[in-house]
Motif scaffolding. Structure first.
Motif, short mmCIF file in Angstrom:
data_model
loop_
_atom_site.label_atom_id
_atom_site.label_comp_id
_atom_site.label_asym_id
_atom_site.label_seq_id
_atom_site.Cartn_x
_atom_site.Cartn_y
_atom_site.Cartn_z
N LEU A 120 6.57 16.80 7.00
CA LEU A 120 6.35 16.06 8.24
C LEU A 120 4.88 16.06 8.68
CD1 LEU A 120 9.45 17.25 10.29
CD2 LEU A 120 8.96 14.89 9.64
N VAL A 121 4.29 17.24 8.76
CA VAL A 121 2.92 17.34 9.28
C VAL A 121 1.91 16.75 8.30
CG1 VAL A 121 1.13 18.96 10.04
CG2 VAL A 121 3.50 19.30 10.75
N GLU A 122 2.23 16.77 7.01
CA GLU A 122 1.33 16.16 6.03
C GLU A 122 1.19 14.66 6.27
OE1 GLU A 122 0.87 15.52 1.18
OE2 GLU A 122 2.69 16.44 2.00
N ALA A 123 2.23 14.03 6.80
CA ALA A 123 2.20 12.58 7.04
C ALA A 123 1.42 12.20 8.30
CB ALA A 123 3.63 12.06 7.15
N VAL A 124 1.23 13.15 9.20
CA VAL A 124 0.64 12.86 10.51
C VAL A 124 -0.77 12.25 10.45
CG1 VAL A 124 -0.16 13.93 12.67
CG2 VAL A 124 2.10 14.50 11.73
N PRO A 125 -1.71 12.76 9.63
CA PRO A 125 -3.05 12.20 9.64
C PRO A 125 -3.10 10.71 9.35
CG PRO A 125 -3.05 14.28 8.47
CD PRO A 125 -1.62 13.95 8.74
N TYR A 126 -2.17 10.21 8.54
CA TYR A 126 -2.21 8.80 8.17
C TYR A 126 -1.99 7.89 9.37
CZ TYR A 126 -2.29 10.31 3.31
OH TYR A 126 -2.65 10.88 2.12
N PHE A 127 -0.99 8.19 10.19
CA PHE A 127 -0.78 7.28 11.31
C PHE A 127 -1.81 7.51 12.43
CE2 PHE A 127 2.55 10.54 12.52
CZ PHE A 127 2.07 10.88 13.77
N GLN A 128 -2.35 8.72 12.52
CA GLN A 128 -3.42 8.93 13.49
C GLN A 128 -4.67 8.16 13.10
OE1 GLN A 128 -3.79 13.22 13.63
NE2 GLN A 128 -2.12 13.45 15.10
N LEU A 188 0.86 -1.18 0.00
CA LEU A 188 0.00 0.00 0.00
C LEU A 188 0.90 1.23 0.00
CD1 LEU A 188 -2.72 1.48 0.24
CD2 LEU A 188 -2.58 1.18 2.73
N ILE A 189 0.65 2.15 -0.93
CA ILE A 189 1.44 3.38 -1.03
C ILE A 189 0.54 4.58 -0.81
CG2 ILE A 189 2.81 4.85 -2.55
CD1 ILE A 189 3.83 2.32 -3.92
N LEU A 190 0.91 5.42 0.15
CA LEU A 190 0.20 6.66 0.45
C LEU A 190 1.12 7.81 0.05
CD1 LEU A 190 -1.09 5.52 3.93
CD2 LEU A 190 -2.46 5.71 1.85
N SER A 191 0.85 8.41 -1.08
CA SER A 191 1.74 9.41 -1.64
C SER A 191 1.51 10.78 -1.02
CB SER A 191 1.54 9.51 -3.15
OG SER A 191 1.89 8.29 -3.77
N LEU A 192 2.61 11.42 -0.65
CA LEU A 192 2.56 12.79 -0.16
C LEU A 192 2.85 13.75 -1.31
CD1 LEU A 192 4.42 12.41 3.26
CD2 LEU A 192 1.97 12.19 2.76
N SER A 193 2.67 15.03 -1.06
CA SER A 193 2.75 16.03 -2.12
C SER A 193 4.19 16.31 -2.54
CB SER A 193 2.11 17.34 -1.65
OG SER A 193 2.35 18.37 -2.57
N GLU A 194 4.39 16.51 -3.82
CA GLU A 194 5.69 16.90 -4.34
C GLU A 194 5.86 18.42 -4.32
OE1 GLU A 194 7.15 14.89 -7.81
OE2 GLU A 194 5.60 13.36 -7.64
N GLN A 195 4.88 19.15 -3.79
CA GLN A 195 4.98 20.61 -3.72
C GLN A 195 5.98 21.08 -2.67
OE1 GLN A 195 1.16 22.76 -3.61
NE2 GLN A 195 0.15 20.83 -4.09
N VAL A 196 6.29 20.20 -1.71
CA VAL A 196 7.21 20.57 -0.64
C VAL A 196 8.25 19.46 -0.49
CG1 VAL A 196 5.52 21.95 0.60
CG2 VAL A 196 5.71 19.54 1.12
N ASP A 197 9.37 19.79 0.16
CA ASP A 197 10.41 18.78 0.31
C ASP A 197 10.17 17.92 1.55
OD1 ASP A 197 11.34 20.23 2.52
OD2 ASP A 197 12.83 21.31 1.34
N ASP A 198 11.02 16.92 1.74
CA ASP A 198 10.80 15.94 2.80
C ASP A 198 10.67 16.55 4.18
OD1 ASP A 198 10.74 13.55 1.28
OD2 ASP A 198 12.92 13.56 1.11
N LEU A 199 11.56 17.48 4.53
CA LEU A 199 11.51 18.08 5.86
C LEU A 199 10.21 18.83 6.11
CD1 LEU A 199 15.10 19.47 6.52
CD2 LEU A 199 13.87 17.79 7.89
N ASN A 200 9.71 19.49 5.09
CA ASN A 200 8.49 20.28 5.27
C ASN A 200 7.21 19.44 5.13
OD1 ASN A 200 9.77 22.77 5.75
ND2 ASN A 200 10.23 22.96 3.58
#
Length: 338
Positions: free
Chosen positions: A303-311, A289-301
């Motif tokens: 972080l918060v975009e990834a939070v909803p998935y594990f919550q 299963l792949i949950l893709s994050l946005s390419e509009q920002v780099d990896d460090l920025n």
């Protein structure tokens, strides 16, 4: 449910947090070391924030559990160094934070800042500076939007004081990206509603190691599920021995780690593990299963975009198991030492 509502509305709170940080004038006096501290979720937030701060500002930063500062002061505080100590606490009343700040108060080489969702508390009164996100008032025991917003606030703070307009421009996109992530939660049901999955492992390196630790805590708090966290490549050094067909591995991938992540995924899958990848992935990367994050920002920025998935993994798992996320076993909203 309180917990669900607070997860699903955190994008709105992030917009407010952005405005709050922009309105504050911070002390920019130079220090040698920035020390981020907290307890539980706030400590895992500190790990991510410290890695982010150091990368953006170029100032050495570390994360330490709050209790360590008064139990083992000389291990962390060097007499010939100037410190900024950033204490993180949702309530502003956590015993170990208060005890640490009181213990260090009066040292001329130590400047302090409180990051909290409650500005009128003892913690706030003990510090030289304050980031108060007073509009966040969670009813849930477990921390959700408070985690994402305090982390976001510290990212904005780092970008602001270092005058990194490039980072600030990316961070300003985060509320909208989080809103999009919150709408993708149904993809996780194939994992969270699979009764054969008994064991969860979260892997993240660098700043994402703090997220992996927090993801583990969220699942433990809401469901008491057997789960662990590791740095990506450290997982091979012993812990991979527990992988079997009942194991789910959630891996936070980054541009810096992608060269190694695919081989790790294959190793886990050979042992029967189900692999979920969160991040930016190449067309060549394969996982269950792949949950893709946005390419509009780099990896460090991101972080918060990834939070909803594990919550949402934790919340959905709790509902499937018949647990009440609003009333996790053996927990209270604030931990006070007796």
């Amino acid at each position: 449910m309180y917990t669900y509502n607070e997860i699903m509305t955190q994008d709105q709170k992030l917009e407010k947090t952005k405005d709050i940080i922009q309105s504050i004038t911070f002390n920019e006096s130079a220090v040698d070391i920035v020390l981020f501290t907290g307890c539980g979720t706030s400590y895992y937030l500190a790990i991510a924030a410290a890695r982010y701060y150091q990368a953006v500002t170029g100032v050495f930063a570390i994360a330490v559990p709050a209790s360590e500062l008064f139990l083992h002061t000389e291990t962390y505080i060097l007499k010939n160094k100037k410190y900024l100590i950033i204490g993180i606490s949702r309530s502003g009343t956590t015993s170990e934070i208060i005890m640490s700040l009181e213990h260090l108060k009066g040292d001329e080489k130590i400047r302090t800042m409180a990051v909290t969702c409650n500005g009128g508390t003892p913690m706030a009164k003990l510090t030289d500076e304050l980031i108060a996100l007073n509009d966040i008032s969670e009813k849930s025991v477990v921390m959700t939007q408070s985690f994402s917003n305090m982390l976001y606030a510290l990212q904005l703070y780092a970008a602001k004081i270092s005058r990194r307009t490039d980072m600030m421009e990316q961070l300003e996109k985060i509320p909208a990206l989080v809103k999009s992530a919150l709408s993708n939660g149904k993809q996780l049901l194939q994992v969270t509603e699979d009764g054969t999955k008994k064991r969860f492992i979260f892997l993240g390196s660098g700043a994402y190691n703090g997220l992996a630790k927090e993801a583990t805590l969220k699942l433990k708090e809401m469901t008491q599920t057997e789960c662990e966290s590791y740095s990506n490549l450290e997982f091979r050094h012993g812990p991979i021995s527990i992988v079997d067909h009942e194991t789910v591995v959630i891996l936070f991938t980054q541009n810096e780690t992608k060269e190694y992540d695919q081989a790790l995924i294959k190793d886990i899958q050979k042992l029967g593990g189900f692999v979920v990848v969160i991040g930016i992935v190449s067309k060549e990367l394969q996982a269950d299963l792949i949950l893709s994050l946005s390419e509009q920002v780099d990896d460090l920025n991101r972080l918060v975009e990834a939070v909803p998935y594990f919550q949402l993994i934790a919340y959905q798992s709790a509902i499937f198991k018949g647990c009440n996320p609003d009333k996790p076993r053996n927990l209270t909203q604030v931990v006070n030492l007796s």
